[in-house]
Scaffold this motif. Structure first.
Motif, short mmCIF file in Angstrom:
data_model
loop_
_atom_site.label_atom_id
_atom_site.label_comp_id
_atom_site.label_asym_id
_atom_site.label_seq_id
_atom_site.Cartn_x
_atom_site.Cartn_y
_atom_site.Cartn_z
N LYS A 199 44.01 42.19 41.78
CA LYS A 199 45.25 41.41 41.84
C LYS A 199 45.24 40.38 40.72
O LYS A 199 44.17 39.93 40.28
N PHE A 200 46.44 40.00 40.32
CA PHE A 200 46.50 39.08 39.16
C PHE A 200 45.86 37.73 39.49
O PHE A 200 45.27 37.09 38.63
N SER A 241 46.14 51.68 36.27
CA SER A 241 47.56 51.30 36.33
C SER A 241 47.70 49.78 36.39
O SER A 241 48.69 49.23 35.90
N TYR A 242 46.69 49.10 36.97
CA TYR A 242 46.68 47.63 36.94
C TYR A 242 46.66 47.15 35.49
O TYR A 242 47.41 46.25 35.10
N ARG A 250 50.00 47.83 33.63
CA ARG A 250 51.05 46.87 33.96
C ARG A 250 50.78 45.51 33.31
O ARG A 250 51.70 44.85 32.84
N SER A 251 49.50 45.10 33.31
CA SER A 251 49.16 43.84 32.62
C SER A 251 49.53 43.92 31.16
O SER A 251 50.09 42.97 30.59
N VAL A 296 56.42 41.05 36.52
CA VAL A 296 55.50 42.20 36.43
C VAL A 296 54.06 41.74 36.69
O VAL A 296 53.31 42.38 37.43
N MET A 297 53.68 40.60 36.09
CA MET A 297 52.30 40.14 36.27
C MET A 297 52.07 39.65 37.70
O MET A 297 51.02 39.92 38.30
N ASN A 300 51.55 42.40 40.13
CA ASN A 300 50.56 43.38 39.70
C ASN A 300 49.40 43.45 40.69
O ASN A 300 48.69 42.48 40.91
N LYS A 301 49.24 44.60 41.29
CA LYS A 301 48.19 44.78 42.29
C LYS A 301 47.85 46.26 42.36
O LYS A 301 48.74 47.10 42.35
N GLN A 302 46.58 46.57 42.37
CA GLN A 302 46.18 47.97 42.54
C GLN A 302 45.04 48.05 43.53
O GLN A 302 44.03 47.35 43.41
#
Lengths: 200, 200
Positions: free
Chosen positions: B72-73, B159-160, B163-164, B45-46, B49-51
């Motif tokens: 981005k992570f 949403s980033y 998800r984090s 998930v991490m 993770n990108k928005q």
């Protein structure tokens, strides 16, 4: 005859129990002292870390108008956690040193070494989390993060950053020693001269 | 007679060694599976993770000019460390599950359980540091830090951030299970049905 044998075994067992405090584990004891000093100084350096600085914010004619800003450790949650984690590690090692000095009369069904191993691990894990949090927050203070538009602050609060860095380094040393102690505590559970092993 | 006795002891020892895989420790095995799933999903998930979001930066007449920014992570070092720590924990549990399934034929002087306990502890400590770092960096992204003039970014990249946060929660679950496994691995060293204990 059978009773005599039983008595003999009991005597041997108490000998094992009494022989232990005499041959103290000086390696672990001295490692604990060093770890205590390291984590305690990390705690103190970080907790007392404060820098006050005046900035010129505007000029009225030729008179500069200054604003005084202070950087303190408790403005950063990660540093507060760092202080808590290191204080906990210091306290843990202090209690363990005290228990070692007082001798193993405080035993519960021979599970003393087990409790020590588990407590060592817990203190080490908490110190690990504290170091991780403070390290990456310091990195952010030093380099900033252009993507999130977080500017570095170490160019403004240099001595604050230096002291934070010193606390981190000392804390790392304490953590590594704590890790070594934890491994040694686990290895001790295997040793055949443990009281548990002596019992049939 | 003495030789016969020796043989008997040897047979008894191999019986102990062979009896072990039969009564597998299903509790630890299932805990490891859950821990693996938790840390592996936290990693994925991490890491994914990108928005991407477009912001209006200016208006020329009535035409808005937009700039597209991506979160981005890998822009945050703490999140990279989080991914590494959780990936390591996943890999560790996968190897341990494989070792458990393959049985304890891979033993070295009966020190297998010791190695497992130490490796469990190491993986747990690294996961702890990763969780600590990512937690406080997420807190900063959510709340910002007015003292350092670091603005929150979660109002822009919602949403980033969600998800984090989900990755963090799952990772915490994995970490707690890893902690429980570590304690159980240490306790196992005490059990009298260990191969080491069987030897006189």
């Amino acid at each position: 005859m059978a009773l005599e044998n039983g008595e003999k075994v009991e005597v041997a067992l108490s000998e094992v129990a009494e022989a232990k405090p005499k041959k103290k584990d000086w390696v672990v004891l001295s490692l604990r002292v060093v770890a205590f000093l390291a984590t305690a100084s990390a705690t103190i350096v970080m907790a007392l870390n404060k820098q006050t600085k005046s900035f010129v914010v505007a000029n009225v004619g030729t008179t500069p108008i200054t604003a005084t800003l202070a950087a303190k450790f408790n403005q950063t949650p990660a540093f507060v956690f760092f202080v808590v984690a290191n204080a906990n590690a210091s306290l843990h090692n202090l209690v363990m040193i005290a228990m070692d000095v007082l001798g193993p009369q405080y035993d519960y069904k021979g599970l003393r070494l087990l409790f020590i191993a588990i407590l060592d691990m817990m203190a080490m894990a908490l110190a690990s989390a504290g170091d991780g949090a403070a390290t990456f927050m310091s990195e952010l203070g030093k380099n900033g993060n252009s993507h999130a538009r977080w500017d570095k602050i170490c160019d403004k609060f240099q001595s604050y950053c230096n002291r934070s860095g010193a606390a981190l380094v000392v804390s790392f040393i304490g953590f590594i020693i704590l890790l070594i102690i934890s491994v040694m505590s686990i290895i001790k559970l295997l040793k055949p001269n443990r009281i548990n092993h002596a019992s049939p």
